[in-house]
Scaffold this motif. Structure first.
Motif, mmCIF file in Angstrom:
data_model
loop_
_atom_site.group_PDB
_atom_site.id
_atom_site.type_symbol
_atom_site.label_atom_id
_atom_site.label_comp_id
_atom_site.label_asym_id
_atom_site.label_seq_id
_atom_site.Cartn_x
_atom_site.Cartn_y
_atom_site.Cartn_z
ATOM 1 N N ALA A 1 64.900 -48.979 -57.798
ATOM 2 C CA ALA A 1 65.740 -50.173 -57.068
ATOM 3 C C ALA A 1 64.852 -50.278 -55.718
ATOM 4 C CB ALA A 1 67.022 -49.650 -56.743
ATOM 5 N N LEU A 2 64.337 -49.336 -55.131
ATOM 6 C CA LEU A 2 63.708 -49.684 -53.912
ATOM 7 C C LEU A 2 62.524 -50.049 -53.785
ATOM 8 C CD1 LEU A 2 65.190 -46.492 -51.775
ATOM 9 C CD2 LEU A 2 65.905 -48.782 -51.721
ATOM 10 N N ALA A 3 61.855 -50.142 -55.011
ATOM 11 C CA ALA A 3 60.623 -50.555 -55.232
ATOM 12 C C ALA A 3 60.494 -52.256 -54.964
ATOM 13 C CB ALA A 3 59.959 -50.307 -56.752
ATOM 14 N N ASP A 4 61.603 -52.810 -55.080
ATOM 15 C CA ASP A 4 61.503 -54.243 -54.793
ATOM 16 C C ASP A 4 61.704 -54.616 -53.195
ATOM 17 O OD1 ASP A 4 63.607 -56.935 -54.296
ATOM 18 O OD2 ASP A 4 62.327 -57.179 -56.185
ATOM 19 N N PRO A 5 61.099 -55.384 -52.532
ATOM 20 C CA PRO A 5 61.280 -55.667 -51.122
ATOM 21 C C PRO A 5 62.430 -56.398 -50.734
ATOM 22 C CG PRO A 5 59.152 -56.910 -52.154
ATOM 23 C CD PRO A 5 59.813 -56.003 -53.301
ATOM 24 N N THR A 6 62.972 -57.170 -51.532
ATOM 25 C CA THR A 6 64.112 -57.924 -51.409
ATOM 26 C C THR A 6 65.206 -56.601 -51.173
ATOM 27 O OG1 THR A 6 63.683 -59.964 -52.206
ATOM 28 C CG2 THR A 6 66.124 -59.721 -51.840
ATOM 29 N N ARG A 7 65.244 -55.682 -52.119
ATOM 30 C CA ARG A 7 66.399 -54.661 -51.975
ATOM 31 C C ARG A 7 66.108 -53.842 -51.007
ATOM 32 N NH1 ARG A 7 65.985 -55.792 -57.830
ATOM 33 N NH2 ARG A 7 64.545 -53.988 -58.271
ATOM 34 N N ARG A 8 64.852 -53.497 -50.635
ATOM 35 C CA ARG A 8 64.421 -52.873 -49.335
ATOM 36 C C ARG A 8 65.109 -53.473 -48.108
ATOM 37 N NH1 ARG A 8 59.808 -51.739 -51.762
ATOM 38 N NH2 ARG A 8 58.806 -53.244 -50.426
ATOM 39 N N ASP A 9 64.858 -54.678 -48.170
ATOM 40 C CA ASP A 9 65.408 -55.561 -47.054
ATOM 41 C C ASP A 9 66.924 -55.341 -46.849
ATOM 42 O OD1 ASP A 9 64.665 -57.155 -44.768
ATOM 43 O OD2 ASP A 9 65.851 -58.601 -45.942
ATOM 44 N N MET A 10 67.616 -55.410 -47.845
ATOM 45 C CA MET A 10 69.294 -55.653 -48.000
ATOM 46 C C MET A 10 69.548 -54.122 -47.637
ATOM 47 S SD MET A 10 70.073 -57.304 -51.686
ATOM 48 C CE MET A 10 70.329 -59.122 -51.850
ATOM 49 N N VAL A 11 68.986 -53.155 -48.085
ATOM 50 C CA VAL A 11 69.166 -51.608 -47.637
ATOM 51 C C VAL A 11 68.889 -51.781 -46.076
ATOM 52 C CG1 VAL A 11 68.331 -49.504 -47.682
ATOM 53 C CG2 VAL A 11 69.020 -50.499 -49.655
ATOM 54 N N ALA A 12 67.894 -52.057 -45.686
ATOM 55 C CA ALA A 12 67.514 -52.181 -43.998
ATOM 56 C C ALA A 12 68.757 -52.561 -43.322
ATOM 57 C CB ALA A 12 66.199 -52.531 -43.766
ATOM 58 N N ARG A 13 68.951 -54.022 -43.926
ATOM 59 C CA ARG A 13 69.998 -54.831 -43.130
ATOM 60 C C ARG A 13 71.386 -54.073 -43.361
ATOM 61 N NH1 ARG A 13 70.181 -59.830 -45.823
ATOM 62 N NH2 ARG A 13 71.759 -60.536 -43.990
ATOM 63 N N LEU A 14 71.710 -53.362 -44.259
ATOM 64 C CA LEU A 14 72.928 -52.599 -44.391
ATOM 65 C C LEU A 14 73.036 -51.453 -43.414
ATOM 66 C CD1 LEU A 14 73.741 -53.162 -48.101
ATOM 67 C CD2 LEU A 14 75.172 -54.178 -46.367
ATOM 68 N N ALA A 15 71.719 -51.035 -43.037
ATOM 69 C CA ALA A 15 71.758 -49.748 -42.270
ATOM 70 C C ALA A 15 72.403 -49.998 -40.833
ATOM 71 C CB ALA A 15 70.313 -49.275 -41.955
ATOM 72 N N ASP A 16 72.375 -51.409 -40.436
ATOM 73 C CA ASP A 16 72.779 -51.915 -39.315
ATOM 74 C C ASP A 16 74.403 -51.972 -39.465
ATOM 75 O OD1 ASP A 16 70.594 -51.758 -38.111
ATOM 76 O OD2 ASP A 16 70.215 -53.877 -38.473
ATOM 77 N N GLY A 17 74.993 -52.078 -40.541
ATOM 78 C CA GLY A 17 76.447 -51.989 -40.894
ATOM 79 C C GLY A 17 76.984 -53.001 -42.198
ATOM 80 N N ASP A 18 77.933 -52.833 -42.485
ATOM 81 C CA ASP A 18 78.344 -53.407 -43.727
ATOM 82 C C ASP A 18 78.184 -54.872 -43.538
ATOM 83 O OD1 ASP A 18 79.132 -50.825 -44.168
ATOM 84 O OD2 ASP A 18 81.142 -51.005 -44.391
ATOM 85 N N ALA A 19 78.092 -55.442 -45.009
ATOM 86 C CA ALA A 19 78.073 -57.029 -44.797
ATOM 87 C C ALA A 19 78.724 -57.356 -46.023
ATOM 88 C CB ALA A 19 76.544 -57.306 -44.666
ATOM 89 N N THR A 20 79.056 -58.693 -46.154
ATOM 90 C CA THR A 20 79.716 -59.351 -47.350
ATOM 91 C C THR A 20 78.454 -59.920 -48.090
ATOM 92 O OG1 THR A 20 79.705 -61.566 -46.163
ATOM 93 C CG2 THR A 20 81.591 -60.219 -46.082
ATOM 94 N N VAL A 21 78.392 -60.296 -49.244
ATOM 95 C CA VAL A 21 77.608 -60.605 -50.173
ATOM 96 C C VAL A 21 76.905 -61.887 -49.600
ATOM 97 C CG1 VAL A 21 76.926 -61.456 -52.489
ATOM 98 C CG2 VAL A 21 78.449 -59.567 -52.362
ATOM 99 N N SER A 22 77.760 -62.752 -48.994
ATOM 100 C CA SER A 22 77.304 -64.231 -48.379
ATOM 101 C C SER A 22 76.445 -63.990 -46.943
ATOM 102 C CB SER A 22 78.510 -65.029 -48.015
ATOM 103 O OG SER A 22 79.188 -65.340 -49.042
ATOM 104 N N GLN A 23 77.104 -62.721 -46.416
ATOM 105 C CA GLN A 23 76.164 -62.360 -45.281
ATOM 106 C C GLN A 23 74.962 -61.887 -45.832
ATOM 107 O OE1 GLN A 23 79.018 -59.910 -43.394
ATOM 108 N NE2 GLN A 23 79.602 -61.312 -42.017
ATOM 109 N N LEU A 24 74.666 -61.017 -46.740
ATOM 110 C CA LEU A 24 73.494 -60.474 -47.429
ATOM 111 C C LEU A 24 72.398 -61.606 -47.918
ATOM 112 C CD1 LEU A 24 74.433 -57.241 -48.998
ATOM 113 C CD2 LEU A 24 72.998 -57.485 -46.944
ATOM 114 N N ALA A 25 73.199 -62.526 -48.469
ATOM 115 C CA ALA A 25 72.543 -63.700 -49.123
ATOM 116 C C ALA A 25 71.738 -64.674 -47.954
ATOM 117 C CB ALA A 25 73.364 -64.712 -50.085
ATOM 118 N N GLU A 26 72.270 -64.747 -46.826
ATOM 119 C CA GLU A 26 71.703 -65.737 -45.902
ATOM 120 C C GLU A 26 70.245 -65.767 -45.711
ATOM 121 O OE1 GLU A 26 73.990 -65.099 -41.973
ATOM 122 O OE2 GLU A 26 75.780 -65.563 -43.169
ATOM 123 N N PRO A 27 69.574 -64.669 -45.342
ATOM 124 C CA PRO A 27 68.201 -65.020 -45.340
ATOM 125 C C PRO A 27 67.312 -65.376 -46.364
ATOM 126 C CG PRO A 27 68.750 -62.696 -44.908
ATOM 127 C CD PRO A 27 69.989 -63.591 -45.185
#
Length: 131
Positions: free
Chosen positions: A12-38
């Motif tokens: 799962a972490l082999a994909d850069p988008t998923r790694r980025d999502m994990v990195a962003r979630l490390a700063d705090g929980d987010a909704t799917v819409s918030q995760l989708a923004e960038p």
């Protein structure tokens, strides 16, 4: 989760988008819409990425009405950390042994040079200024 259970995690972490999502979630929980923004992808594609992360045990979304926050699952990161730490310690031990061998070789080399200085001179032969 056994070591083999880490295969989906690393996959799962082999994909850069998923790694980025994990990195962003490390700063705090987010909704799917918030995760989708960038990302320049459909919401459906974001959900597919989240499904992979969920199946690997990296994130969770509590049941309930939308919008639900996505959060990291610390326990999975603890397992990854324990697995990588074991191999990091092994590598550090190998490096320490190599450092010790190199230091010993360096010490032997300096000792050899020092002995060579004395071997070339006889005890009866003095320095020309001593004569």
């Amino acid at each position: 989760m056994a070591a083999d259970g880490l295969t989906p995690v690393f996959s799962a972490l082999a994909d850069p988008t998923r790694r980025d999502m994990v990195a962003r979630l490390a700063d705090g929980d987010a909704t799917v819409s918030q995760l989708a923004e960038p990302y320049r992808m459909t919401l459906q594609a974001v959900y597919k990425h989240l499904r992979v992360l969920e199946d690997a045990g990296l994130v969770s979304r509590p049941p309930g009405p939308q919008p639900r926050s996505v959060r990291l699952e610390v326990a999975t990161f603890d397992l990854m950390d324990a697995w990588t730490e074991r191999y990091r310690r092994r590598a550090e031990q190998r490096h320490r042994r190599l450092d010790a061998v190199l230091a010993q070789m360096e010490g032997d080399e300096h000792g050899q040079d020092h002995r060579d200085d004395h071997r070339g001179r006889s005890a009866t032969t003095g320095h020309p200024d001593d004569a």
